[in-house]
Write a protein that holds these residues in place. Structure first.
Motif, PDB file in Angstrom:
ATOM      1  N   ASP A 149     -15.744   4.207  75.392  1.00 22.48           N
ATOM      2  CA  ASP A 149     -14.912   4.959  74.485  1.00 22.48           C
ATOM      3  C   ASP A 149     -13.922   5.719  75.123  1.00 22.48           C
ATOM      4  O   ASP A 149     -13.866   6.654  75.772  1.00 22.48           O
ATOM      5  CB  ASP A 149     -16.128   6.094  74.183  1.00 22.48           C
ATOM      6  CG  ASP A 149     -15.452   7.340  73.244  1.00 22.48           C
ATOM      7  OD1 ASP A 149     -14.204   7.157  72.858  1.00 22.48           O
ATOM      8  OD2 ASP A 149     -16.023   8.267  73.299  1.00 22.48           O
ATOM      9  N   TRP A 196      -6.778   2.511  59.650  1.00 21.87           N
ATOM     10  CA  TRP A 196      -7.123   1.816  60.652  1.00 21.87           C
ATOM     11  C   TRP A 196      -8.421   1.799  61.064  1.00 21.87           C
ATOM     12  O   TRP A 196      -9.122   0.887  61.351  1.00 21.87           O
ATOM     13  CB  TRP A 196      -5.966   2.102  61.925  1.00 21.87           C
ATOM     14  CG  TRP A 196      -6.445   1.354  63.168  1.00 21.87           C
ATOM     15  CD1 TRP A 196      -7.125   1.657  64.269  1.00 21.87           C
ATOM     16  CD2 TRP A 196      -6.134   0.012  63.462  1.00 21.87           C
ATOM     17  NE1 TRP A 196      -7.291   0.551  65.061  1.00 21.87           N
ATOM     18  CE2 TRP A 196      -6.636  -0.355  64.769  1.00 21.87           C
ATOM     19  CE3 TRP A 196      -5.427  -0.968  62.693  1.00 21.87           C
ATOM     20  CZ2 TRP A 196      -6.451  -1.678  65.197  1.00 21.87           C
ATOM     21  CZ3 TRP A 196      -4.975  -2.150  63.241  1.00 21.87           C
ATOM     22  CH2 TRP A 196      -5.808  -2.408  64.647  1.00 21.87           C
ATOM     23  N   HIS A 197      -9.071   3.100  61.141  1.00 27.50           N
ATOM     24  CA  HIS A 197     -10.444   3.374  61.458  1.00 27.50           C
ATOM     25  C   HIS A 197     -11.383   3.111  60.264  1.00 27.50           C
ATOM     26  O   HIS A 197     -12.477   3.303  60.524  1.00 27.50           O
ATOM     27  CB  HIS A 197     -10.680   4.785  61.758  1.00 27.50           C
ATOM     28  CG  HIS A 197     -10.213   5.004  63.321  1.00 27.50           C
ATOM     29  ND1 HIS A 197     -11.025   5.134  64.364  1.00 27.50           N
ATOM     30  CD2 HIS A 197      -9.194   5.034  63.985  1.00 27.50           C
ATOM     31  CE1 HIS A 197     -10.519   5.212  65.501  1.00 27.50           C
ATOM     32  NE2 HIS A 197      -9.080   5.266  65.213  1.00 27.50           N
ATOM     33  N   ASN A 199     -11.427  -0.104  59.607  1.00 21.89           N
ATOM     34  CA  ASN A 199     -11.877  -1.420  59.984  1.00 21.89           C
ATOM     35  C   ASN A 199     -12.063  -2.586  58.828  1.00 21.89           C
ATOM     36  O   ASN A 199     -12.964  -3.365  58.801  1.00 21.89           O
ATOM     37  CB  ASN A 199     -13.086  -1.627  60.806  1.00 21.89           C
ATOM     38  CG  ASN A 199     -13.489  -2.948  61.532  1.00 21.89           C
ATOM     39  OD1 ASN A 199     -12.511  -3.865  61.690  1.00 21.89           O
ATOM     40  ND2 ASN A 199     -14.387  -3.169  61.933  1.00 21.89           N
ATOM     41  N   TYR A 205     -14.762   4.455  60.944  1.00 23.09           N
ATOM     42  CA  TYR A 205     -15.514   4.164  62.228  1.00 23.09           C
ATOM     43  C   TYR A 205     -14.841   5.204  63.163  1.00 23.09           C
ATOM     44  O   TYR A 205     -13.768   5.823  63.327  1.00 23.09           O
ATOM     45  CB  TYR A 205     -15.242   2.815  62.556  1.00 23.09           C
ATOM     46  CG  TYR A 205     -16.046   1.722  61.881  1.00 23.09           C
ATOM     47  CD1 TYR A 205     -17.313   1.443  62.525  1.00 23.09           C
ATOM     48  CD2 TYR A 205     -15.683   1.236  60.810  1.00 23.09           C
ATOM     49  CE1 TYR A 205     -18.170   0.515  61.747  1.00 23.09           C
ATOM     50  CE2 TYR A 205     -16.422   0.488  60.109  1.00 23.09           C
ATOM     51  CZ  TYR A 205     -17.650  -0.058  60.834  1.00 23.09           C
ATOM     52  OH  TYR A 205     -18.521  -1.095  59.894  1.00 23.09           O
ATOM     53  N   HIS A 207     -14.758   5.290  66.817  1.00 22.44           N
ATOM     54  CA  HIS A 207     -14.082   4.798  67.806  1.00 22.44           C
ATOM     55  C   HIS A 207     -13.301   3.647  67.601  1.00 22.44           C
ATOM     56  O   HIS A 207     -13.830   2.468  66.973  1.00 22.44           O
ATOM     57  CB  HIS A 207     -14.996   4.597  69.115  1.00 22.44           C
ATOM     58  CG  HIS A 207     -16.254   5.771  69.331  1.00 22.44           C
ATOM     59  ND1 HIS A 207     -17.237   5.657  68.537  1.00 22.44           N
ATOM     60  CD2 HIS A 207     -16.006   6.950  69.958  1.00 22.44           C
ATOM     61  CE1 HIS A 207     -17.992   6.820  68.997  1.00 22.44           C
ATOM     62  NE2 HIS A 207     -17.295   7.457  69.695  1.00 22.44           N
ATOM     63  N   TRP A 208     -12.089   3.417  68.561  1.00 17.90           N
ATOM     64  CA  TRP A 208     -11.590   2.164  68.625  1.00 17.90           C
ATOM     65  C   TRP A 208     -10.991   2.406  69.941  1.00 17.90           C
ATOM     66  O   TRP A 208     -10.510   3.312  70.257  1.00 17.90           O
ATOM     67  CB  TRP A 208     -10.387   2.089  67.630  1.00 17.90           C
ATOM     68  CG  TRP A 208      -9.817   0.477  67.590  1.00 17.90           C
ATOM     69  CD1 TRP A 208     -10.147  -0.501  67.350  1.00 17.90           C
ATOM     70  CD2 TRP A 208      -8.364   0.366  68.389  1.00 17.90           C
ATOM     71  NE1 TRP A 208      -9.247  -1.459  67.688  1.00 17.90           N
ATOM     72  CE2 TRP A 208      -8.039  -0.913  68.646  1.00 17.90           C
ATOM     73  CE3 TRP A 208      -7.508   1.200  69.030  1.00 17.90           C
ATOM     74  CZ2 TRP A 208      -7.056  -1.591  69.262  1.00 17.90           C
ATOM     75  CZ3 TRP A 208      -6.452   0.666  69.720  1.00 17.90           C
ATOM     76  CH2 TRP A 208      -6.196  -0.709  69.664  1.00 17.90           C
ATOM     77  N   SER A 213     -12.134  -2.805  71.316  1.00 18.53           N
ATOM     78  CA  SER A 213     -11.652  -2.961  70.044  1.00 18.53           C
ATOM     79  C   SER A 213     -12.922  -2.127  69.294  1.00 18.53           C
ATOM     80  O   SER A 213     -13.117  -0.884  69.443  1.00 18.53           O
ATOM     81  CB  SER A 213     -11.871  -4.439  69.560  1.00 18.53           C
ATOM     82  OG  SER A 213     -11.404  -4.596  68.229  1.00 18.53           O
ATOM     83  N   TRP A 214     -13.614  -2.533  68.217  1.00 19.56           N
ATOM     84  CA  TRP A 214     -14.654  -1.959  67.576  1.00 19.56           C
ATOM     85  C   TRP A 214     -16.209  -2.088  68.076  1.00 19.56           C
ATOM     86  O   TRP A 214     -17.079  -1.846  67.450  1.00 19.56           O
ATOM     87  CB  TRP A 214     -14.566  -2.483  65.967  1.00 19.56           C
ATOM     88  CG  TRP A 214     -13.241  -2.130  65.481  1.00 19.56           C
ATOM     89  CD1 TRP A 214     -12.599  -3.214  65.117  1.00 19.56           C
ATOM     90  CD2 TRP A 214     -12.693  -1.391  65.019  1.00 19.56           C
ATOM     91  NE1 TRP A 214     -11.381  -2.770  64.395  1.00 19.56           N
ATOM     92  CE2 TRP A 214     -11.451  -1.840  64.485  1.00 19.56           C
ATOM     93  CE3 TRP A 214     -12.944  -0.030  64.832  1.00 19.56           C
ATOM     94  CZ2 TRP A 214     -10.537  -0.608  63.618  1.00 19.56           C
ATOM     95  CZ3 TRP A 214     -12.195   1.078  64.337  1.00 19.56           C
ATOM     96  CH2 TRP A 214     -11.008   0.651  63.809  1.00 19.56           C
ATOM     97  N   GLU A 215     -15.970  -2.241  69.548  1.00 19.09           N
ATOM     98  CA  GLU A 215     -17.165  -2.649  69.876  1.00 19.09           C
ATOM     99  C   GLU A 215     -18.335  -1.487  69.814  1.00 19.09           C
ATOM    100  O   GLU A 215     -19.643  -1.646  69.914  1.00 19.09           O
ATOM    101  CB  GLU A 215     -17.274  -3.093  71.390  1.00 19.09           C
ATOM    102  CG  GLU A 215     -16.765  -4.568  71.366  1.00 19.09           C
ATOM    103  CD  GLU A 215     -16.692  -4.919  73.024  1.00 19.09           C
ATOM    104  OE1 GLU A 215     -17.486  -4.562  73.815  1.00 19.09           O
ATOM    105  OE2 GLU A 215     -15.733  -5.764  73.403  1.00 19.09           O
ATOM    106  N   ASN A 217     -18.995   0.363  67.423  1.00 25.13           N
ATOM    107  CA  ASN A 217     -19.669   0.149  66.215  1.00 25.13           C
ATOM    108  C   ASN A 217     -20.358   1.270  65.742  1.00 25.13           C
ATOM    109  O   ASN A 217     -21.404   1.145  65.299  1.00 25.13           O
ATOM    110  CB  ASN A 217     -20.429  -1.147  66.446  1.00 25.13           C
ATOM    111  CG  ASN A 217     -20.929  -1.595  64.880  1.00 25.13           C
ATOM    112  OD1 ASN A 217     -20.170  -1.470  63.949  1.00 25.13           O
ATOM    113  ND2 ASN A 217     -22.102  -2.196  64.670  1.00 25.13           N
TER     114      ASN A 217
END
Length: 453
Positions: A149, A196-197, A199, A205, A207-208, A213-215, A217
């Motif tokens: 994060d 963008w968030h 995904n 989502y 966090h980015w 990236s989007w890990e 999740n």
């Protein structure tokens, strides 16, 4: 001499009676007479003014932003003393606006501070217009909240934007300098890429990260503190998420509706907690600017929902199944705060209750439970030699553990100052709800409110 002696006896009896009106409990300081004598308005102003000072005198000096934490004892996690917070600064911006309006500082001082804050935000690390949870205040470089994060935090950004939109409305018809700041706020607001968030999906989502990236999740589902995130995503004039994102993502195609009862009170929503409710900040963060009074959508009546949610928290503390010391009608409130076991999101369940009372919990609920919250405020004030400092009530304490740390957290101080102002004047509610983009977004999502034109 006899008359003097009788007079002294009468004075002594009078003081004794004042003390008996609201006896301090175990662990209290005994300042009860002072707590009884002060008027509600004076007490509210004293608490609000000191708490405002967390964001004024206690701000990080280079950025003007709110420090994540302030420890009177000077002990901090490594390299953490000047870490600033995006969400807590959003709360602080609203607290400062209220401070200007109350005359705690001048409008000129406000412009100077907000210029410093906007200068910082324009240059600080951001990702697709989305800000991280934390920065180093001296440099504007991101400080990771956790291992992965270390990029954009959409929820904390929404808390910041809630404050900035209220500031925009406070300044939009002001002096030339104030109007210029409002225009700069508008650019920051329009730069946030809410889509963008997504995904690529009909959900937001949290966090980015440019590295991961989007890990993380973490799709944001209701109900928790994130209602304002979805509302602002719908409100954006440049990157607005379609209404399907709110209804399919946040509300999960109506799965958010789950009527149930706790402590004798009805709730209509499903909460992201095993207990059927959660910490009290879920009733606060989204509603610092968003006015819950008369606010409805297809899922619930938000004022009634949040009032009952607060009363459940209070009723659990009064029932006090774990028999913690101090809990009662004049001392309740479980929320996310410091704890005897580290930071914890305390909630009204035996698993989630660690015997820790956070003053912000009941005080920030004053808009829902004014009489009940004032009782807590007076009790805390009677204990002030243990729980009261230069920036208002300390973050949390435990009478059971004889634990009274002299420490503050921005997110807890912020909700206290802002909700007290909303209780007194509705100032921040009026400002935020008056923003044209907010008006449009709420209508788009099907909300009803007396604040909608």
């Amino acid at each position: 001499m006899k008359k003097i002696h009788i007079l002294l006896i009468l004075i002594t009896l009078s003081l004794s009676l004042i003390g008996c009106t609201d006896k301090p409990g175990k662990g209290s300081s005994g300042n009860t007479a002072e707590a009884v004598d002060i008027t509600d308005e004076a007490l509210l102003d004293s608490v609000q003014r000191r708490t405002f000072n967390y964001f004024w005198d206690g701000a990080e000096p280079v950025s003007g932003m709110a420090r994540e934490r302030y420890h009177v004892d000077g002990e901090y996690p490594e390299n953490d003393k000047n870490v600033v917070t995006s969400g807590g600064s959003g709360f602080g911006i609203m607290a400062i606006v209220a401070g200007i309006d109350r005359g705690y500082i001048t409008r000129e001082q406000g412009v100077e501070r907000f210029t410093k804050i906007i200068n910082f935000l324009e240059k600080a690390d951001s990702y697709h217009g989305v800000f991280p949870h934390w920065w180093y205040g001296e440099t504007g470089k991101v400080k990771g909240f956790s291992g992965k994060d270390n990029g954009g935090d959409l929820v904390e950004t929404s808390f910041l934007m809630q404050g900035l939109l209220a500031l925009h409305q406070y300044y939009i018809n002001g002096s030339d300098a104030e109007k210029a700041l409002a225009a700069r706020v508008d650019k920051l607001w329009k730069n946030v890429d809410w889509n963008w968030h997504r995904n690529g999906q009909n959900v937001l989502y949290w966090h980015w990260s440019p590295e991961h990236s989007w890990e993380m999740n973490f799709p944001i589902r209701g109900y928790n503190e994130c209602l304002i995130t979805y509302i602002l995503a719908a409100c954006s004039p440049t990157h607005d998420a379609p209404s399907e994102v709110y209804h399919e993502g946040w509300a999960e195609n109506n799965k958010i509706v789950a009527p149930h009862q706790l402590e004798g009170y009805n709730l209509n929503l499903r909460y992201q907690s095993n207990s059927g409710a959660g910490p009290l900040f879920w009733a606060h963060y989204s509603f610092l600017g968003l006015n819950p009074n008369g606010l409805k959508d297809r899922y619930t009546n938000y004022f009634e929902e949040m009032k009952n949610y607060t009363l459940i928290n209070r009723a659990y503390c009064i029932r006090n199944p774990k028999e913690f010391k101090g809990y009662g009608e004049d001392l309740w409130g479980l929320t996310a705060s410091y704890s005897v076991k580290g930071y914890s999101a305390h909630e009204p369940s035996e698993d989630g209750d660690l015997g820790v009372i956070a003053p912000t919990a009941a005080l920030s609920s004053i808009v829902y439970t004014p009489e009940e919250s004032m009782k807590v405020m007076r009790k805390l004030y009677s204990m002030k030699d243990k729980v009261w400092g230069e920036y208002g009530f300390y973050d949390a304490f435990s009478e059971t553990g004889e634990w009274y740390p002299k420490r503050y957290l921005a997110i807890d101080q912020g909700t206290t100052a802002v909700m007290i102002e909303n209780y007194r004047s509705q100032l921040l509610w009026k400002l935020f709800m008056s923003h044209p983009d907010v008006q449009r977004g709420l209508k788009k999502l099907g909300f009803e409110s007396p604040s909608l034109n």
